[in-house]
Write a protein that holds these residues in place. Sequence first.
Motif, PDB file in Angstrom:
ATOM      1  N   TYR A  29       0.844  -1.215   0.017  1.00 60.13           N
ATOM      2  CA  TYR A  29      -0.012  -0.080   0.005  1.00 60.13           C
ATOM      3  C   TYR A  29       0.938   1.038  -0.047  1.00 60.13           C
ATOM      4  N   ALA A  30       1.976   1.169   0.752  1.00 59.78           N
ATOM      5  CA  ALA A  30       2.823   2.350   0.831  1.00 59.78           C
ATOM      6  C   ALA A  30       3.390   2.508  -0.383  1.00 59.78           C
ATOM      7  N   CYS A  31       3.751   1.504  -1.133  1.00 58.00           N
ATOM      8  CA  CYS A  31       4.498   1.648  -2.518  1.00 58.00           C
ATOM      9  C   CYS A  31       3.710   1.831  -3.609  1.00 58.00           C
ATOM     10  N   SER A  32       2.286   1.946  -3.626  1.00 59.60           N
ATOM     11  CA  SER A  32       1.356   1.967  -4.775  1.00 59.60           C
ATOM     12  C   SER A  32       1.475   3.537  -4.896  1.00 59.60           C
ATOM     13  N   VAL A  33       1.442   3.489  -6.286  1.00 58.05           N
ATOM     14  CA  VAL A  33       1.729   4.898  -7.095  1.00 58.05           C
ATOM     15  C   VAL A  33       0.121   5.465  -7.268  1.00 58.05           C
ATOM     16  N   ASN A  34      -0.528   4.633  -7.277  1.00 60.80           N
ATOM     17  CA  ASN A  34      -2.036   5.274  -7.585  1.00 60.80           C
ATOM     18  C   ASN A  34      -2.563   6.358  -6.829  1.00 60.80           C
ATOM     19  N   LEU A  81       6.718  -7.342 -10.517  1.00 60.50           N
ATOM     20  CA  LEU A  81       5.614  -7.882  -9.450  1.00 60.50           C
ATOM     21  C   LEU A  81       4.192  -7.183  -9.655  1.00 60.50           C
ATOM     22  N   GLY A  82       3.912  -6.461 -10.757  1.00 60.51           N
ATOM     23  CA  GLY A  82       2.533  -6.005 -10.801  1.00 60.51           C
ATOM     24  C   GLY A  82       2.640  -4.325 -10.414  1.00 60.51           C
ATOM     25  N   ARG A  83       3.771  -3.699 -10.076  1.00 58.46           N
ATOM     26  CA  ARG A  83       3.923  -2.691  -9.475  1.00 58.46           C
ATOM     27  C   ARG A  83       4.761  -1.753 -10.412  1.00 58.46           C
ATOM     28  N   ARG A  84       4.560  -0.491 -10.463  1.00 58.38           N
ATOM     29  CA  ARG A  84       5.445   0.296 -11.165  1.00 58.38           C
ATOM     30  C   ARG A  84       6.475   1.117 -10.291  1.00 58.38           C
ATOM     31  N   GLN A  85       7.384   0.260  -9.991  1.00 53.83           N
ATOM     32  CA  GLN A  85       8.460   0.531  -8.894  1.00 53.83           C
ATOM     33  C   GLN A  85       9.229   1.712  -9.325  1.00 53.83           C
ATOM     34  N   LYS A  86       9.543   1.978 -10.763  1.00 52.14           N
ATOM     35  CA  LYS A  86      10.445   3.216 -10.979  1.00 52.14           C
ATOM     36  C   LYS A  86       9.631   4.526 -10.766  1.00 52.14           C
ATOM     37  N   VAL A  87       8.225   4.582 -10.726  1.00 46.61           N
ATOM     38  CA  VAL A  87       7.414   5.438 -10.823  1.00 46.61           C
ATOM     39  C   VAL A  87       7.156   5.850  -9.426  1.00 46.61           C
ATOM     40  N   TRP A  88       7.187   4.911  -8.524  1.00 47.89           N
ATOM     41  CA  TRP A  88       7.032   5.032  -7.024  1.00 47.89           C
ATOM     42  C   TRP A  88       8.450   5.701  -6.518  1.00 47.89           C
ATOM     43  N   TYR A  89       9.428   5.440  -7.268  1.00 48.76           N
ATOM     44  CA  TYR A  89      10.841   6.165  -6.618  1.00 48.76           C
ATOM     45  C   TYR A  89      10.878   7.502  -7.109  1.00 48.76           C
ATOM     46  N   TYR A  90      10.071   7.681  -8.158  1.00 48.73           N
ATOM     47  CA  TYR A  90      10.082   8.951  -8.950  1.00 48.73           C
ATOM     48  C   TYR A  90       9.277  10.056  -7.900  1.00 48.73           C
ATOM     49  N   PHE A  91       8.152   9.571  -7.518  1.00 43.44           N
ATOM     50  CA  PHE A  91       7.113  10.242  -6.624  1.00 43.44           C
ATOM     51  C   PHE A  91       7.819  10.539  -5.368  1.00 43.44           C
TER      52      PHE A  91
END
Length: 362
Positions: A29-34, A81-91
């Motif tokens: 949840y914390a890593c979610s970019v939505n 794993l179904g998550r946009r990890q790089k986008v999460w780092y960006y935000f």
Amino acid sequence: MTKQKHIALFNQKKWTAYGIVVILCLYLYACSVNKYLQPGEVFYGGADIVINEDSGKVKNPRLLAAELDALTRPLPNKKLLGRRQKVWYYFLAGNVEKEKGFRYWMKYKLGQPAVLMNALNPDRNVVVLKNYLENNGYFFAKATYDTTWGTNEGKVTYTVTPGKRYIIQNTFFPADSGKISQIISDTKEESLLKKGAPYNFETLKAERIRIDEVLKNRGFYRFNPDYILMRVDSTIGNHGVDVYVTLKNETPDAALKPWVLNNMYIFPNHVPSSDSLRNEPEPKKRRVVGPGTVLAVSTLLILTTGLWSLNAKVSRLNFDEKRERVVVVEKASLVPPTSAEPVRLEDPVSLKLGTTAESPAP
């Protein structure tokens, strides 16, 4: 071990598993970019290519779909794993004012900006797909698209109808009596335009380059591939094309004249630069040349100098400060008329064709 200890150990493992699941859910949840999306923003999930073969059989539809998919823009964010990890780092990095430091590295090196549906231009992609198909022989291809919007992600589906692919039936080379036309016609067996091969625009471009290289090696140093015109006739029927290879009317006169040898300056200790032709393969045959001989690249020259012969391997053709043609060679030696060993030229020698040079002193 008693029954009570078994129960206690089981409960401990159960609660440990529950704890791991809870921690993992909180982490996801914390890593979610939505949560970083603004109202009305939706992630772009990529494109799907559907090949409609109703109007003609495609030899390899999966390969064609993959080639078309690689042309669509923008490219979606990759998932781990179904998550946009790089986008999460960006935000997560937030606003970065300095172009250095850990947060700058996280945002612009490790992270990646979000690719949203509002960055999509499907009409432009349709044009790109149709152009690619036409350049590969699908002259009457059609393409449409349909977008699908979800809560947090949208996708686009392109439906492509290629039609039947056109193939090369005949290739016609220049038939006039001009020198260049004769050279082009003499090499038609080496042409890349093969009968029965699918039409391909890149193959036509490669054929122009091939012809240009042939002419360059025959002394036409001012020639250019752009002077060659490829006319394609797709009206012959049965999904075939005829290709006509011609020279453009606006081809300059300088490009139609071969360069010839004039004065020759030998530099036996010359070290070829990166633009030389030192990587050309060794010539198979020697040629005896004289004044007015057309210069061919990487030719082994045998120049008569009195009773001696000069062997010289051409490296490149240059101009000196007086704009005179100068031939630079890699190797040069004087061969005596007897069985004695050849004499290597250690100092620069200037020779003018048509004159007699004195043999070296014993």
